[in-house]
Design an enzyme around this catalytic site. Structure first.
Site, PDB file in Angstrom:
ATOM      1  N   ILE A  76       4.799  -4.057  10.551  1.00  0.00           N
ATOM      2  CA  ILE A  76       5.076  -3.650   9.173  1.00  0.00           C
ATOM      3  C   ILE A  76       4.682  -2.186   9.115  1.00  0.00           C
ATOM      4  O   ILE A  76       3.504  -1.844   9.162  1.00  0.00           O
ATOM      5  CB  ILE A  76       4.317  -4.530   8.157  1.00  0.00           C
ATOM      6  CG1 ILE A  76       4.838  -5.973   8.269  1.00  0.00           C
ATOM      7  CG2 ILE A  76       4.496  -3.999   6.737  1.00  0.00           C
ATOM      8  CD1 ILE A  76       4.141  -6.984   7.364  1.00  0.00           C
ATOM      9  N   THR A 111       0.825  -1.206   0.000  1.00  0.00           N
ATOM     10  CA  THR A 111       0.000   0.000   0.000  1.00  0.00           C
ATOM     11  C   THR A 111       0.860   1.258   0.000  1.00  0.00           C
ATOM     12  O   THR A 111       0.661   2.168  -0.807  1.00  0.00           O
ATOM     13  CB  THR A 111      -0.916   0.016   1.242  1.00  0.00           C
ATOM     14  OG1 THR A 111      -1.652  -1.196   1.294  1.00  0.00           O
ATOM     15  CG2 THR A 111      -1.857   1.196   1.212  1.00  0.00           C
ATOM     16  N   LYS A 169      -0.541  -9.527   8.781  1.00  0.00           N
ATOM     17  CA  LYS A 169      -0.376  -8.099   9.071  1.00  0.00           C
ATOM     18  C   LYS A 169      -1.758  -7.598   9.454  1.00  0.00           C
ATOM     19  O   LYS A 169      -2.665  -7.540   8.625  1.00  0.00           O
ATOM     20  CB  LYS A 169       0.160  -7.347   7.854  1.00  0.00           C
ATOM     21  CG  LYS A 169       0.249  -5.836   8.067  1.00  0.00           C
ATOM     22  CD  LYS A 169       0.698  -5.103   6.810  1.00  0.00           C
ATOM     23  CE  LYS A 169       0.698  -3.597   7.038  1.00  0.00           C
ATOM     24  NZ  LYS A 169       1.068  -2.843   5.812  1.00  0.00           N
ATOM     25  N   ARG A 171      -9.562  -0.277   3.893  1.00  0.00           N
ATOM     26  CA  ARG A 171      -9.284  -0.065   2.469  1.00  0.00           C
ATOM     27  C   ARG A 171     -10.022  -1.056   1.577  1.00  0.00           C
ATOM     28  O   ARG A 171     -10.363  -0.735   0.451  1.00  0.00           O
ATOM     29  CB  ARG A 171      -7.776  -0.187   2.206  1.00  0.00           C
ATOM     30  CG  ARG A 171      -6.977   1.021   2.665  1.00  0.00           C
ATOM     31  CD  ARG A 171      -5.520   0.863   2.258  1.00  0.00           C
ATOM     32  NE  ARG A 171      -4.714   1.987   2.691  1.00  0.00           N
ATOM     33  CZ  ARG A 171      -4.405   3.042   1.934  1.00  0.00           C
ATOM     34  NH1 ARG A 171      -4.830   3.115   0.700  1.00  0.00           N
ATOM     35  NH2 ARG A 171      -3.664   4.013   2.413  1.00  0.00           N
ATOM     36  N   TYR A 196      -2.783 -10.058   4.741  1.00  0.00           N
ATOM     37  CA  TYR A 196      -2.835  -8.619   5.032  1.00  0.00           C
ATOM     38  C   TYR A 196      -4.286  -8.223   5.216  1.00  0.00           C
ATOM     39  O   TYR A 196      -5.069  -8.256   4.279  1.00  0.00           O
ATOM     40  CB  TYR A 196      -2.164  -7.852   3.896  1.00  0.00           C
ATOM     41  CG  TYR A 196      -2.117  -6.349   4.039  1.00  0.00           C
ATOM     42  CD1 TYR A 196      -2.422  -5.701   5.235  1.00  0.00           C
ATOM     43  CD2 TYR A 196      -1.747  -5.560   2.958  1.00  0.00           C
ATOM     44  CE1 TYR A 196      -2.360  -4.328   5.354  1.00  0.00           C
ATOM     45  CE2 TYR A 196      -1.679  -4.176   3.056  1.00  0.00           C
ATOM     46  CZ  TYR A 196      -1.993  -3.568   4.254  1.00  0.00           C
ATOM     47  OH  TYR A 196      -1.946  -2.191   4.365  1.00  0.00           O
ATOM     48  N   TYR A 240     -13.156  -4.794  -3.365  1.00  0.00           N
ATOM     49  CA  TYR A 240     -14.267  -4.510  -4.276  1.00  0.00           C
ATOM     50  C   TYR A 240     -15.219  -5.692  -4.450  1.00  0.00           C
ATOM     51  O   TYR A 240     -16.420  -5.534  -4.301  1.00  0.00           O
ATOM     52  CB  TYR A 240     -13.765  -4.026  -5.652  1.00  0.00           C
ATOM     53  CG  TYR A 240     -14.900  -3.515  -6.527  1.00  0.00           C
ATOM     54  CD1 TYR A 240     -15.511  -2.294  -6.230  1.00  0.00           C
ATOM     55  CD2 TYR A 240     -15.382  -4.250  -7.596  1.00  0.00           C
ATOM     56  CE1 TYR A 240     -16.565  -1.833  -7.002  1.00  0.00           C
ATOM     57  CE2 TYR A 240     -16.439  -3.803  -8.369  1.00  0.00           C
ATOM     58  CZ  TYR A 240     -17.032  -2.587  -8.068  1.00  0.00           C
ATOM     59  OH  TYR A 240     -18.081  -2.139  -8.819  1.00  0.00           O
TER      60      TYR A 240
END
Length: 293
Positions: free
Chosen positions: A206, A47, A164, A141, A136, A110
């Site tokens: 991270i 990202t 993460k 997001r 992740y 999405y």
């Protein structure tokens, strides 16, 4: 026990752009500086690295540069996630040939798949690559959350080794730690929750912060791991205003500005991300100056 890719501070590294594409010379300079300042791993094309606006050729070149610069001194982990399982597998296989040590695979965005869809997605990827995989989880997001019982199911897969966790939900992190134990290492995905997640059994972070404060972030985590809890806690608290400034606009807008402030030429983010606003820039500059001597 499963392979541990790294303990400590892994930098979710930014990518410098110029009029020709990726400025690999400047990227190499930052990677080398990160290694010299004790970070424990580099996470490239995630990202913070703006992978979503990079071409496949640019991502491959950037990953190659990180691997070459590191030269085995610290692990290099590449972001290969996406919302098309077949494409993620094809790209992950390509990246596997570049000499990286692991893959960071974000949840599909999405599509908004079910928990069963997540399990099948990650199973299929894991089956087709041999590298260790870090899940992740960043629902802010992707609009998809990896629930604790889903983590438990995925932790049974040999090469799914870590997560993460950037949900911000510490209760969820605690449940993941309880259910998965040593079968799934946990990294904080939020710089303001490094110590809380370490206290729940996490093994590192991270980090976005470590782009501009590599030694500080590494030392904070190492202090905790060495049992210097009070010192580590104070470092976490002292860094909160800077962390807040680094997320005053959507990541990686502020950290890219921060890198420019400390002497790098990282340019500005690619559209649809834009340059950091002037008022936020002043705040970031002020907070950086307090912690960087």
């Amino acid at each position: 026990m499963k392979k541990i890719l790294f303990k400590g501070c892994g930098t979710a590294i930014s990518t410098p752009f110029d009029e020709n594409g990726v400025n690999l010379k400047e990227f190499e300079r930052l990677v080398e500086n990160q290694i010299q300042n004790k970070v424990d791993a580099i996470i490239v094309c995630g990202t913070t690295g703006e992978a979503s606006t990079m071409t496949t050729e640019e991502k491959i070149a950037t990953i190659k540069c990180a691997v070459k610069t590191s030269h085995g001194r610290i692990p290099v982990i590449a972001g290969t996630g996406g919302n098309n399982t077949k494409q993620v597998i094809a790209y992950s296989k390509e990246v596997e040939k570049l000499g990286v040590d692991g893959l960071l695979v974000v949840t599909p965005y999405y599509n908004k798949c079910t928990q069963n869809g997540l399990i099948e997605h990650y199973k299929e990827i894991a089956k087709n690559v041999s590298l260790p995989i870090i899940l992740y989880n960043v629902p802010s997001r992707t609009s998809v959350n990896i629930e604790p019982h889903t983590c438990f199911e995925l932790s049974k897969i040999e090469n799914i080794v870590a997560i993460k966790e950037a949900s911000g939900n510490l209760s969820q992190v605690a449940e993941i730690a309880y259910l998965c134990g040593e079968n799934l290492s946990i990294y904080s995905g939020n710089d303001d929750q490094i110590l809380p997640i370490l206290s729940l059994g996490g093994i590192g972070v991270i980090s976005v912060l470590s782009n501009v404060m590599p030694d500080y972030t590494h030392t904070m985590v190492q202090n905790f791991l060495d049992g210097k809890i009070n010192t580590a806690t104070q470092m976490q608290l002292d860094a909160i205003p800077l962390i807040k400034a680094l997320f005053s606009e959507v990541n990686p807008i502020p950290v890219k500005a921060g890198l420019n402030m400390i002497g790098y030429n990282f340019g500005i983010p690619r559209l649809p991300l834009t340059k950091l606003s002037q008022d936020k820039e002043k705040i970031l500059q002020n907070e950086l100056s307090k912690l960087i001597n």
